[in-house]
Design an enzyme around this catalytic site. Structure first.
Site, PDB file in Angstrom:
ATOM      1  N   HIS A  83       0.821  -1.221   0.000  1.00 51.55           N
ATOM      2  CA  HIS A  83       0.000   0.000   0.000  1.00 51.55           C
ATOM      3  C   HIS A  83       0.852   1.267   0.000  1.00 51.55           C
ATOM      4  CE1 HIS A  83       0.141  -0.117   4.556  1.00 51.55           C
ATOM      5  NE2 HIS A  83       0.120   1.184   4.394  1.00 51.55           N
ATOM      6  N   ASP A 219       1.435  -7.634   2.409  1.00 51.28           N
ATOM      7  CA  ASP A 219       1.444  -6.209   2.075  1.00 51.28           C
ATOM      8  C   ASP A 219       2.887  -5.734   1.848  1.00 51.28           C
ATOM      9  OD1 ASP A 219       0.921  -3.536   1.833  1.00 51.28           O
ATOM     10  OD2 ASP A 219      -0.470  -3.451   3.523  1.00 51.28           O
ATOM     11  N   SER A 651       4.051   2.231   8.428  1.00 52.88           N
ATOM     12  CA  SER A 651       3.879   1.231   7.380  1.00 52.88           C
ATOM     13  C   SER A 651       5.170   1.047   6.625  1.00 52.88           C
ATOM     14  CB  SER A 651       2.791   1.665   6.413  1.00 52.88           C
ATOM     15  OG  SER A 651       1.576   1.202   6.880  1.00 52.88           O
TER      16      SER A 651
HETATM   17  N1  ARG Z   1      -4.574   0.355   7.501  1.00 47.43           N
HETATM   18  C1  ARG Z   1      -3.276   0.345   6.939  1.00 47.43           C
HETATM   19  C2  ARG Z   1      -2.650   1.755   7.021  1.00 47.43           C
HETATM   20  O1  ARG Z   1      -3.096   2.563   7.748  1.00 47.43           O
HETATM   21  C3  ARG Z   1      -3.256  -0.224   5.561  1.00 47.43           C
HETATM   22  C4  ARG Z   1      -4.010   0.498   4.474  1.00 47.43           C
HETATM   23  C5  ARG Z   1      -3.955  -0.099   3.119  1.00 47.43           C
HETATM   24  N2  ARG Z   1      -4.780  -1.270   2.962  1.00 47.43           N
HETATM   25  C6  ARG Z   1      -6.068  -1.247   2.571  1.00 47.43           C
HETATM   26  N3  ARG Z   1      -6.723  -2.376   2.507  1.00 47.43           N
HETATM   27  N4  ARG Z   1      -6.668  -0.148   2.251  1.00 47.43           N
HETATM   28  O2  ARG Z   1      -2.116   2.351   6.155  1.00 47.43           O
HETATM   29  N1  GLU Z   2      -1.014   1.169   7.614  1.00 47.45           N
HETATM   30  C1  GLU Z   2      -0.414   2.211   8.399  1.00 47.45           C
HETATM   31  C2  GLU Z   2       0.526   3.097   7.567  1.00 47.45           C
HETATM   32  O1  GLU Z   2       0.318   3.319   6.422  1.00 47.45           O
HETATM   33  C3  GLU Z   2       0.228   1.614   9.560  1.00 47.45           C
HETATM   34  C4  GLU Z   2      -0.829   1.210  10.469  1.00 47.45           C
HETATM   35  C5  GLU Z   2      -0.961   2.179  11.596  1.00 47.45           C
HETATM   36  O2  GLU Z   2      -1.586   3.240  11.457  1.00 47.45           O
HETATM   37  O3  GLU Z   2      -0.391   1.835  12.630  1.00 47.45           O
HETATM   38  O4  GLU Z   2       1.451   3.673   8.081  1.00 47.45           O
END
Ligand code: ARG
Ligand code: GLU
Length: 717
Positions: A83, A219, A651
């Site tokens: 991502h 990921d 991330s």
């Molecule tokens: N929650 C994660 C972050 O904050 C991953 C986001 C990307 N994945 C998704 N299924 N949208 O960035």
């Molecule tokens: N998916 C998150 C990012 O893009 C990390 C998850 C979080 O917020 O801890 O940094």
């Protein structure tokens, strides 16, 4: 005596939970190393951060706009999340070469694909510059004077250090501006895509699984840093060569057990751990609910259209993921704060804090007053903030409106040019030109968004607070928002590629005509309204709150003894340490600390779109072709959870074992724990990491790009 002890204990327990903290790497030697060693860490503080010798910090980088990546080979190979690479991968994709859908693997250096606008930044050194920034700021200064003195100190010091170090630098405030640190950086601009799994692996589980444990997506994506012959940053060129890093992480195939030490090294974006009860109440009951509601509406519309065809799906994929991600996070945060009685806990803490300072009457008075100031300010700020969110999340959620609004400055400069005044028309116009033909924009989708957003706006924002021109349009259409929307989309040049191209062709000559375009007129009237009435007030309150937080933070640090304070995340390099850990999401339920490919295959059987995988993966699974990437029970693990205190920006961060070897890549947090940005709780807040053995399995077995493993330093079982 006993009472005092209880008070102190409750204060400390709220402030210092095990595993909590995002520590500054240069202070680990002084603050944390003993703690880390007690928890199993085997190396020295100097191996984490050193300015004289190669250390881990030389292998941790800011990736793109707001992620982390780590160097995993002597040839500048870097690992981050799928991502995080998403927008670069999407930019390289077309309907014919859909790297999101199909994945991509370079089979040699020539096939590595240059990613325009992607940068990777390393930190060379970190210095405390507090006295240089605050030295001439007098206590008698007003808030405005103080702010402008600090800003001018920041600017001149940044400029000076840039010249002195021959590197880029930036300065950030810590502890709400009680301290300042300088970061000397090196940014690489020739970054190439080496490989990515298809979305069905990288984003397996889609939005359904996002922020949720148990998790089964890999990921990750891989890139390579290129440098000039002197190993220095350079613009893209065929002459460039793979960057030779100062340090790169060895990769462990040995795995981990529950309770093992882990640390995460990266660039967490923003946390607010030292808020008052009034602020937490504001986030939980004012800010989060409005933002979630508006985003969910937008997403429903995008969802419907993206399901219709691949062109629209590709256009909106990136935007959708971004909008969805935080909508879901805020929702989890809201529920988590509520469930854990965060507001009451903070209230209790504030009472305890006042008791702690009560020996000194003037202090007690000072902090009692400060806390009631907070209360008053948030009460006043709440309606204003809601109104502002309706601007950013609702009106500015309409692409055409935002696009038209960005012409304001161009028209102003054009007018200056016409009048023979000094102007920046050419530069400003050039900045806008690359958007043609509109990429990632579908007129009919945007029309639907516009209708829905205007409808919500008119229903929820009081007439007295709305931009007058919007109101007059609504009146002219007798409240029929659909008719009003159609009028805009049928007549504007800002929603139509052909008309826009015409407009651009002789903009300088006839551009001024388009100042009467209905979308433009609406956009500017909205922008002016907000620029004049709402934004200055928002800024005023934000400044007030920042000042109060600064005082409060200072008070906490001076008066709560026995507590090591860490600064809130602010996009700078941090270390967090904890252990591999499972958790109980609710009564009667326990989650294991890792998942395996078996679970992926189970989810796939549901037949739901988010859990689709390509047949190749299922074939490898049937053959149990797992190579040496399995754990000691022969299971191929995918993801694991830990108690490392992380946030957005982490991330892609390396997850390291006690010997500093890479065991995973951080990519998410658990739903129950998203409140950790405001109140971390070590018993159930978890970071989620991709097991590096699964990463290597995908590269080697799935993608057939095993040649890449030759350049890595693998610690075998
Ligand atoms: N929650 C994660 C972050 O904050 C991953 C986001 C990307 N994945 C998704 N299924 N949208 O960035
Ligand atoms: N998916 C998150 C990012 O893009 C990390 C998850 C979080 O917020 O801890 O940094």
């Amino acid at each position: 005596m006993k009472r005092k002890l209880i008070v102190i204990l409750s204060v400390i327990s709220l402030l210092a939970k095990a595993d909590e903290g995002m520590w500054m790497p240069q202070l680990i030697a002084a603050l944390n190393i003993n703690d880390m060693k007690k928890n199993g860490f085997k190396l020295t503080a100097e191996q984490i951060y050193s300015i004289n010798k190669a250390s881990m910090k030389d292998a941790v980088a800011i990736f793109g706009g707001g992620c982390t990546a780590e160097v995993i080979s002597e040839k500048g190979l870097i690992l981050t999340n799928h991502h995080c690479g998403f927008s670069s991968i999407a930019n390289l994709s077309s309907v014919q070469h859909d790297y999101l859908k199909d994945g991509y693997w370079a089979m040699n250096a020539k096939e590595e694909l240059y990613c325009k606008d992607l940068t990777v930044t390393f930190i060379k050194r970190i210095e405390d510059v507090t006295s240089k920034i605050l030295g001439n700021v007098k206590p008698t200064f007003s808030e405005i004077q103080r702010d402008s003195a600090i800003q001018s100190n920041l600017k001149s010091l940044e400029k000076k250090t840039k010249e002195e170090y021959k590197y880029d630098t930036f300065i950030r405030g810590f502890f709400y501006g009680n301290e300042y640190y300088l970061f000397v950086t090196e940014t690489f601009r020739d970054i190439r895509l080496v490989g990515t799994p298809p979305e069905s692996i990288g984003k397996f589980g889609g939005e359904t699984d996002n922020w949720v444990w148990p998790r089964h997506n890999a990921d990750f994506s891989m890139f390579r840093i290129y440098a000039n012959k002197e190993n220095k940053p350079a613009e893209y060129s065929e002459e460039n060569v793979p960057y030779k890093p100062v340090y790169s992480f060895p990769i462990s195939l040995k795995g981990y057990e529950k309770g093992d030490f882990t640390m995460v090294y990266g660039f967490p974006g923003r946390t607010q751990e030292y808020l008052t009860s009034y602020a937490v109440n504001f986030v939980q009951n004012v800010q989060d609910p409005v933002r979630v509601e508006l985003r969910e509406k937008r997403l429903a519309i995008l969802d419907a259209d993206m399901g219709k065809n691949d062109t629209i799906r590709l256009m909106y994929a990136n935007k959708y993921a971004g909008v969805a991600n935080y909508a879901k996070k805020w929702k989890g945060e809201m529920i988590g704060l509520q469930k854990s009685d965060a507001v009451q806990k903070k209230e209790q803490f504030e009472q305890d804090f006042l008791k702690m300072v009560s020996a000194d009457a003037s202090k007690k008075e000072k902090y009692t007053n400060l806390l009631s100031e907070f209360k008053k300010t948030y009460e006043e700020y709440a309606p204003l903030s809601k109104q502002y969110d309706y601007f950013t999340e609702c009106l500015m959620g309409i692409d055409a409106l935002r696009f038209a609004g960005s012409f304001q400055v161009v028209f102003n400069e054009l007018r200056n040019k016409r009048d023979g005044k000094d102007n920046k028309f050419d530069a400003k116009f050039r900045e806008l030109k690359p958007v043609l033909p509109f990429k990632n924009f579908n007129k009919e989708t945007d029309r639907k968004l516009c209708y829905a957003m205007l409808d919500m706006y008119v229903k929820n924002v009081d007439k007295s607070l709305r931009p007058a021109y919007l109101d007059s349009l609504v009146d002219a259409y007798k409240g029929n928002i659909q008719a009003l929307t159609d009028f805009l989309y049928n007549n504007s040049s800002f929603v139509d590629n052909k008309k826009a191209q015409q407009m651009f062709a002789d903009f300088e000559k006839s551009g001024q005509l388009y100042e009467r375009d209905p979308m433009y007129v609406l956009a500017t009237s909205i922008l002016r309204h907000y620029q004049k009435t709402v934004i200055p007030q928002v800024n005023y309150y934000e400044l007030q709150i920042a000042e109060m937080q600064k005082e409060y933070m200072k008070g906490l640090r001076e008066n709560v003894k026995d507590k090591k304070f860490y600064p809130d995340a602010n996009g700078t390099l941090r270390v967090t340490f904890g252990k591999v850990a499972d958790y109980k999401p609710r009564d009667g339920v326990e989650y294991e600390h890792f998942t395996t490919i078996d679970g992926l295959v189970d989810k796939n059987k549901s037949g739901l779109e988010d859990f689709y995988v390509k047949p190749r993966l299922l074939e490898l699974f049937e053959k149990k072709d797992f190579g040496s990437y399995v754990d000691k029970n022969g299971k191929l693990r995918i993801a694991f959870t830990g108690s490392n205190h992380t946030t957005g920006g982490n991330s892609g961060s390396p997850v390291l074992n006690a010997k500093g070897e890479l065991i995973g890549t951080n990519f998410d947090r658990n739903w129950e724990g998203t409140m950790s940005d405001i109140m971390y709780n070590g018993s159930f807040c978890r970071n989620i990491a991709l097991d590096v053995r699964f990463t290597l399995w995908v590269v080697d077995k799935y993608a057939g790009a095993g040649y890449l493993l030759n350049e890595m330093k693998l610690i075998k079982k």
